[in-house]
Enzyme design. Sequence first.
Site, PDB file in Angstrom:
ATOM      1  N   LYS A 200       0.810  -1.223   0.178  1.00 13.27           N
ATOM      2  CA  LYS A 200      -0.010   0.125  -0.083  1.00 13.27           C
ATOM      3  C   LYS A 200       0.699   1.316  -0.049  1.00 13.27           C
ATOM      4  CE  LYS A 200      -3.424   2.415   2.493  1.00 13.27           C
ATOM      5  NZ  LYS A 200      -4.507   2.408   3.714  1.00 13.27           N
ATOM      6  N   LYS A 254      -2.114  -1.645  -3.902  1.00 12.84           N
ATOM      7  CA  LYS A 254      -3.198  -0.469  -3.723  1.00 12.84           C
ATOM      8  C   LYS A 254      -2.158   1.050  -3.980  1.00 12.84           C
ATOM      9  CE  LYS A 254      -5.900   1.766  -0.340  1.00 12.84           C
ATOM     10  NZ  LYS A 254      -6.352   1.967   0.762  1.00 12.84           N
TER      11      LYS A 254
HETATM   12  C1  PBG Z   1      -6.995   3.678   5.434  1.00 12.18           C
HETATM   13  C2  PBG Z   1      -7.574   3.261   4.201  1.00 12.18           C
HETATM   14  C3  PBG Z   1      -7.311   4.245   2.922  1.00 12.18           C
HETATM   15  C4  PBG Z   1      -8.133   3.613   1.849  1.00 12.18           C
HETATM   16  C5  PBG Z   1      -8.310   2.337   2.334  1.00 12.18           C
HETATM   17  N1  PBG Z   1      -8.258   2.220   3.696  1.00 12.18           N
HETATM   18  C6  PBG Z   1      -6.767   5.797   2.949  1.00 12.18           C
HETATM   19  C7  PBG Z   1      -5.445   5.941   3.461  1.00 12.18           C
HETATM   20  O1  PBG Z   1      -4.931   5.013   3.825  1.00 12.18           O
HETATM   21  O2  PBG Z   1      -5.553   7.242   3.902  1.00 12.18           O
HETATM   22  C8  PBG Z   1      -8.252   4.331   0.435  1.00 12.18           C
HETATM   23  C9  PBG Z   1      -9.191   3.822  -0.396  1.00 12.18           C
HETATM   24  C10 PBG Z   1      -9.498   4.813  -1.429  1.00 12.18           C
HETATM   25  O3  PBG Z   1      -8.867   5.787  -1.877  1.00 12.18           O
HETATM   26  O4  PBG Z   1     -10.277   4.310  -2.414  1.00 12.18           O
HETATM   27  N2  PBG Z   1      -6.678   2.743   6.201  1.00 12.18           N
END
Ligand code: PBG
Length: 332
Positions: A200, A254
């Site tokens: 991520k 992601k």
């Molecule tokens: C946070 C989380 C995020 C997303 C999913 N879980 C955002 C972040 O890390 O700030 C983002 C998903 C998206 O942008 O569609 N745990």
Amino acid sequence: MTDSLGLTRRMRRNRKAEWSRRLVRENRLTSDDLIWPIFLIDSAEAVSPVAWMPGVDRLNIDEAVRQAEAAARLGVPAIAPFPYVDRALRDETGSEALNSRNLMCRAVRAIKAAVPEIGIICDAALDPYTSHGHDGVMDGERILNDASVGILVRQALALAEAGADVIAPSDMMDGRVGAIRAALDASGHEDVQIMAYSAKYASAFYGPFRDAIGTNATLIGDKRTYQMDPANSDEAIAEVALDLEEGADMVMVKPGLPYLDVIARVKDTFSVPTFAYQVSGEYAMIMAAANNGWLDGDKAMLESLLAFKRAGADGVLTYFAPRVAKMLKERG
Ligand code: PBG
């Protein structure tokens, strides 16, 4: 007209008609590939629109149940709920995440009872619950790894108790997959799967999601001390290897489209169930252009989703899930 080039192999021959293109097509998108992220809100109103994600609403629990039913009928295998938590319930340590009567747990119970056939994938991370918008707990400006893992484990247990089928740690703390796996196993939840947000990235593409769950206004600083540097892909391989050793059943990359190379590397290297998250910013880009008449939204949606399959993903978390499932069903 003579064949002046004398070509033996003409790539266009197989493309000459729709029947032939269908016959040689290497990848297909089906409703089986879709995971639908939804936003929950505690509200008397059934829906409240997310301004930065046209076509996406926050749903109250009754509406989430109805939409989960509709998604299941369209053949979507799983949903991934995220809560918009009342500001008054957010604190330094995200304690509301541990409340077995919180919005997420109540929604999971309601959806499980009404739509047992749909899979429910629940995020483990504290950002919807913390006053500072970070995924873990802080000491000054530092995000504490091991203390955060301790809380995430308890959050995961609360979600599993409520009926979550899959726990998806999205916090990027070190060691959380193993700690969550051990706690699930020790409490009779050995069948609960773990889908690890393994690679991520600290991405600019999460902006609209933070609008949806109300953390864009509260987030202090950024997440670069725990989410990955967009410059790296060897590091993604190391992250996935660790998460698999720690017991992840499925792994995720992601965001999605900007990281197709990472998806392909992960799938080629590990041959495990690999998922992509087409995140909020990717959705917003397509919708913004489509709503301006600058590109064909349906075609761009289908092409972007097919790209994940071509890269090797087994499935995609996408806000387009019900729309694309409906389209695929109508096409037969
Ligand atoms: C946070 C989380 C995020 C997303 C999913 N879980 C955002 C972040 O890390 O700030 C983002 C998903 C998206 O942008 O569609 N745990």
